[in-house]
Design a protein around this motif. Structure first.
Motif, PDB file in Angstrom:
ATOM      1  N   ARG A 199      44.160  29.208  45.559  1.00 39.34           N
ATOM      2  CA  ARG A 199      43.668  30.591  45.641  1.00 39.34           C
ATOM      3  C   ARG A 199      44.592  31.383  46.545  1.00 39.34           C
ATOM      4  NH1 ARG A 199      37.420  32.384  46.820  1.00 39.34           N
ATOM      5  NH2 ARG A 199      37.819  34.496  47.576  1.00 39.34           N
ATOM      6  N   ARG A 200      45.112  32.506  46.023  1.00 36.63           N
ATOM      7  CA  ARG A 200      46.058  33.331  46.777  1.00 36.63           C
ATOM      8  C   ARG A 200      45.688  34.801  46.630  1.00 36.63           C
ATOM      9  NH1 ARG A 200      52.017  30.602  45.532  1.00 36.63           N
ATOM     10  NH2 ARG A 200      51.400  28.437  45.994  1.00 36.63           N
ATOM     11  N   HIS A 201      45.698  35.498  47.798  1.00 34.43           N
ATOM     12  CA  HIS A 201      45.374  36.925  47.815  1.00 34.43           C
ATOM     13  C   HIS A 201      46.641  37.760  47.722  1.00 34.43           C
ATOM     14  CE1 HIS A 201      41.036  36.677  49.033  1.00 34.43           C
ATOM     15  NE2 HIS A 201      41.436  35.457  49.380  1.00 34.43           N
ATOM     16  N   SER A 202      46.590  38.818  46.937  1.00 35.24           N
ATOM     17  CA  SER A 202      47.696  39.761  46.788  1.00 35.24           C
ATOM     18  C   SER A 202      47.169  40.971  46.037  1.00 35.24           C
ATOM     19  CB  SER A 202      48.864  39.123  46.023  1.00 35.24           C
ATOM     20  OG  SER A 202      49.868  40.089  45.744  1.00 35.24           O
ATOM     21  N   ASN A 203      47.938  42.060  46.046  1.00 33.57           N
ATOM     22  CA  ASN A 203      47.488  43.224  45.261  1.00 33.57           C
ATOM     23  C   ASN A 203      47.873  43.113  43.792  1.00 33.57           C
ATOM     24  OD1 ASN A 203      50.213  43.780  45.186  1.00 33.57           O
ATOM     25  ND2 ASN A 203      50.063  45.706  46.328  1.00 33.57           N
ATOM     26  N   PHE A 204      48.798  42.206  43.452  1.00 35.74           N
ATOM     27  CA  PHE A 204      49.209  41.934  42.070  1.00 35.74           C
ATOM     28  C   PHE A 204      49.493  43.220  41.297  1.00 35.74           C
ATOM     29  CE2 PHE A 204      46.767  38.145  43.280  1.00 35.74           C
ATOM     30  CZ  PHE A 204      47.678  37.150  42.975  1.00 35.74           C
ATOM     31  N   ASP A 205      50.011  44.218  42.017  1.00 35.72           N
ATOM     32  CA  ASP A 205      50.343  45.516  41.424  1.00 35.72           C
ATOM     33  C   ASP A 205      49.159  46.152  40.687  1.00 35.72           C
ATOM     34  OD1 ASP A 205      53.173  45.808  42.173  1.00 35.72           O
ATOM     35  OD2 ASP A 205      53.458  44.033  40.917  1.00 35.72           O
ATOM     36  N   LEU A 206      47.977  45.875  41.180  1.00 34.00           N
ATOM     37  CA  LEU A 206      46.785  46.529  40.652  1.00 34.00           C
ATOM     38  C   LEU A 206      46.642  47.932  41.243  1.00 34.00           C
ATOM     39  CD1 LEU A 206      44.489  43.439  41.103  1.00 34.00           C
ATOM     40  CD2 LEU A 206      44.921  44.516  38.883  1.00 34.00           C
ATOM     41  N   ALA A 207      46.121  48.847  40.480  1.00 33.00           N
ATOM     42  CA  ALA A 207      45.885  50.202  40.982  1.00 33.00           C
ATOM     43  C   ALA A 207      44.790  50.165  42.044  1.00 33.00           C
ATOM     44  CB  ALA A 207      45.489  51.125  39.832  1.00 33.00           C
ATOM     45  N   ASP A 208      45.006  50.901  43.117  1.00 33.46           N
ATOM     46  CA  ASP A 208      44.011  50.923  44.190  1.00 33.46           C
ATOM     47  C   ASP A 208      42.757  51.694  43.772  1.00 33.46           C
ATOM     48  OD1 ASP A 208      45.485  49.400  45.963  1.00 33.46           O
ATOM     49  OD2 ASP A 208      46.489  51.134  46.843  1.00 33.46           O
ATOM     50  N   TYR A 209      42.936  52.745  43.000  1.00 27.35           N
ATOM     51  CA  TYR A 209      41.802  53.563  42.578  1.00 27.35           C
ATOM     52  C   TYR A 209      41.599  53.443  41.069  1.00 27.35           C
ATOM     53  CZ  TYR A 209      41.891  55.834  47.154  1.00 27.35           C
ATOM     54  OH  TYR A 209      41.856  56.072  48.501  1.00 27.35           O
ATOM     55  N   ARG A 210      40.341  53.329  40.676  1.00 28.54           N
ATOM     56  CA  ARG A 210      39.970  53.325  39.262  1.00 28.54           C
ATOM     57  C   ARG A 210      38.775  54.253  39.074  1.00 28.54           C
ATOM     58  NH1 ARG A 210      38.904  47.183  38.591  1.00 28.54           N
ATOM     59  NH2 ARG A 210      37.855  47.880  36.687  1.00 28.54           N
ATOM     60  N   TYR A 211      38.752  54.928  37.966  1.00 25.57           N
ATOM     61  CA  TYR A 211      37.640  55.829  37.658  1.00 25.57           C
ATOM     62  C   TYR A 211      37.351  55.744  36.163  1.00 25.57           C
ATOM     63  CZ  TYR A 211      41.533  58.809  36.198  1.00 25.57           C
ATOM     64  OH  TYR A 211      42.665  59.286  35.594  1.00 25.57           O
ATOM     65  N   GLY A 212      36.161  56.134  35.799  1.00 28.92           N
ATOM     66  CA  GLY A 212      35.799  56.059  34.394  1.00 28.92           C
ATOM     67  C   GLY A 212      34.416  56.596  34.109  1.00 28.92           C
ATOM     68  N   LEU A 213      33.916  56.258  32.927  1.00 25.20           N
ATOM     69  CA  LEU A 213      32.612  56.708  32.456  1.00 25.20           C
ATOM     70  C   LEU A 213      31.624  55.560  32.494  1.00 25.20           C
ATOM     71  CD1 LEU A 213      33.708  58.800  29.331  1.00 25.20           C
ATOM     72  CD2 LEU A 213      33.139  59.656  31.615  1.00 25.20           C
ATOM     73  N   MET A 214      30.362  55.895  32.713  1.00 24.81           N
ATOM     74  CA  MET A 214      29.298  54.897  32.778  1.00 24.81           C
ATOM     75  C   MET A 214      28.083  55.414  32.010  1.00 24.81           C
ATOM     76  SD  MET A 214      27.177  53.543  36.117  1.00 24.81           S
ATOM     77  CE  MET A 214      28.487  52.485  36.706  1.00 24.81           C
ATOM     78  N   ALA A 215      27.456  54.529  31.221  1.00 31.00           N
ATOM     79  CA  ALA A 215      26.248  54.870  30.479  1.00 31.00           C
ATOM     80  C   ALA A 215      25.146  53.900  30.853  1.00 31.00           C
ATOM     81  CB  ALA A 215      26.502  54.824  28.977  1.00 31.00           C
ATOM     82  N   HIS A 216      23.927  54.424  30.981  1.00 28.67           N
ATOM     83  CA  HIS A 216      22.732  53.625  31.262  1.00 28.67           C
ATOM     84  C   HIS A 216      21.769  53.742  30.086  1.00 28.67           C
ATOM     85  CE1 HIS A 216      23.199  53.842  35.939  1.00 28.67           C
ATOM     86  NE2 HIS A 216      24.099  53.080  35.347  1.00 28.67           N
TER      87      HIS A 216
END
Length: 335
Positions: free
Chosen positions: A283-300
């Protein structure tokens, strides 16, 4: 005397009385309504038939439409009396609020008529289900599955190199927030859910690949051996905001809801986890070039006690040019 008590007294007297009572008349019967907070409402009627005629009326509807909130009445005893002690106690109406609302009419101590008019629903439960307090606290656990939706094909990232296991790519979140009522109606109300959400999204790869960060971006390197498990986990904290339309039946019970809104998430941790065929783990921690912020739509979507959700990222999972061009789709149930 409480203005609301005067109002309900006047209305009930108007329903049961067939003629005005003279100032010197001695009442033939009395009606005592005892509420759970020990508040009493005493009503005089010209005869027993007038009181028994209350069976033809929906007292709950009268109270509800007049805006009576029984659990908000002041403490202490309140009575409406004529000449102080001239109550006749041979007819008593008792309203019990525990597992339901029951009306009992007693004559000389013997029960002559009993009817339960509201089953397994007291005012407090109805107030919570209908949002009568204007706002309610909401918290819960959500579980589901996630998958990638490819937006464009990049030669350096062939789709089969990062394909996911459908059942293994799980989603888990803990959320807490508020849900005030914006608009209230008899059969529907508009609420606004907002809060704070801590979520873990697990992307379990179908192939025996190892995600690694390189100077040019994330790479999905062939392990060259059989792996029991290879996954990339992203932990985020986010703020969901979802307007929700809630529906009720004629008894005031919630029968379902539907909502559509959005969310913004911030990545607070990410790591890869490799489980070898022999059971050993890396198990290794890194940001793996992931975007820090994510946004989107949600339905309930809610059907009685079942709650479902769908989330779709409008933003890419990885930093542009340093990973596959994919969006995340998540769906599941709320508990």
């Amino acid at each position: 005397m409480n203005t609301r008590l005067r109002l309900i007294t006047a209305l009930v007297i108007g329903l049961v009385a067939t003629r005005p009572m003279a100032a010197s008349a001695i009442p033939a019967d009395s009606l005592v309504i005892r509420f759970a907070n020990r508040t009493r409402l005493v009503i005089y009627a010209p005869d027993k038939a007038g009181i028994q005629a209350l069976a033809n009326y929906d007292l709950n509807k009268i109270v509800r439409e007049m805006g009576m909130q029984l659990d908000s009445l002041p403490d202490g005893k309140t009575a409406i009396s004529r000449e102080g002690d001239k109550y006749l106690k041979d007819t008593v109406l008792v309203i019990k609020k525990k597992d339901g609302v029951t009306i009992e009419i007693n004559r000389s101590g013997d029960t002559t008529w009993t009817e339960t008019i509201q089953h397994k629903k007291d005012y407090t439960q109805s107030k919570r289900k209908r949002g009568g307090g204007g706002s309610s606290f909401d918290y819960g656990l959500s579980i589901g599955l996630s998958n990638f939706l490819q937006q464009s094909v990049l030669p350096v990232y062939p789709e089969n190199s990062y394909a996911l296991r459908p059942i293994g790519s799980r989603y888990l979140s803990l959320a807490m927030g508020a849900m005030p009522t914006l608009v209230r109606g008899k059969r529907a109300s508009l609420k606004l859910y907002y809060g704070l959400e801590l979520a873990w999204t697990n992307f379990m790869f179908d192939a025996d690949v190892i995600p690694e960060r390189t100077p040019t971006g994330i790479a999905f390197t062939d392990a060259g051996r059989e792996l029991r498990k290879s996954k990339l986990t992203v932990c985020t904290i986010g703020i969901p905001v979802v307007p929700r339309l809630t529906f009720y039946n004629s008894d005031g019970r919630r029968i379902g809801h539907i909502g559509l809104g959005g969310y913004v998430n911030y990545r607070i941790d990410s790591y890869r986890k490799i489980k070898e065929a022999d059971g050993s783990k890396d198990r290794r921690h890194s940001n793996f070039d992931l975007a820090d912020y994510r946004y989107g739509l949600m339905a309930h979507l809610g059907i009685k006690s079942a709650n479902f959700f769908v989330k779709y990222d409008l933003s890419p999972l990885f930093v542009a040019g340093k990973g596959p061009d994919v969006r995340v789709l998540t769906f599941g149930i709320g508990l």
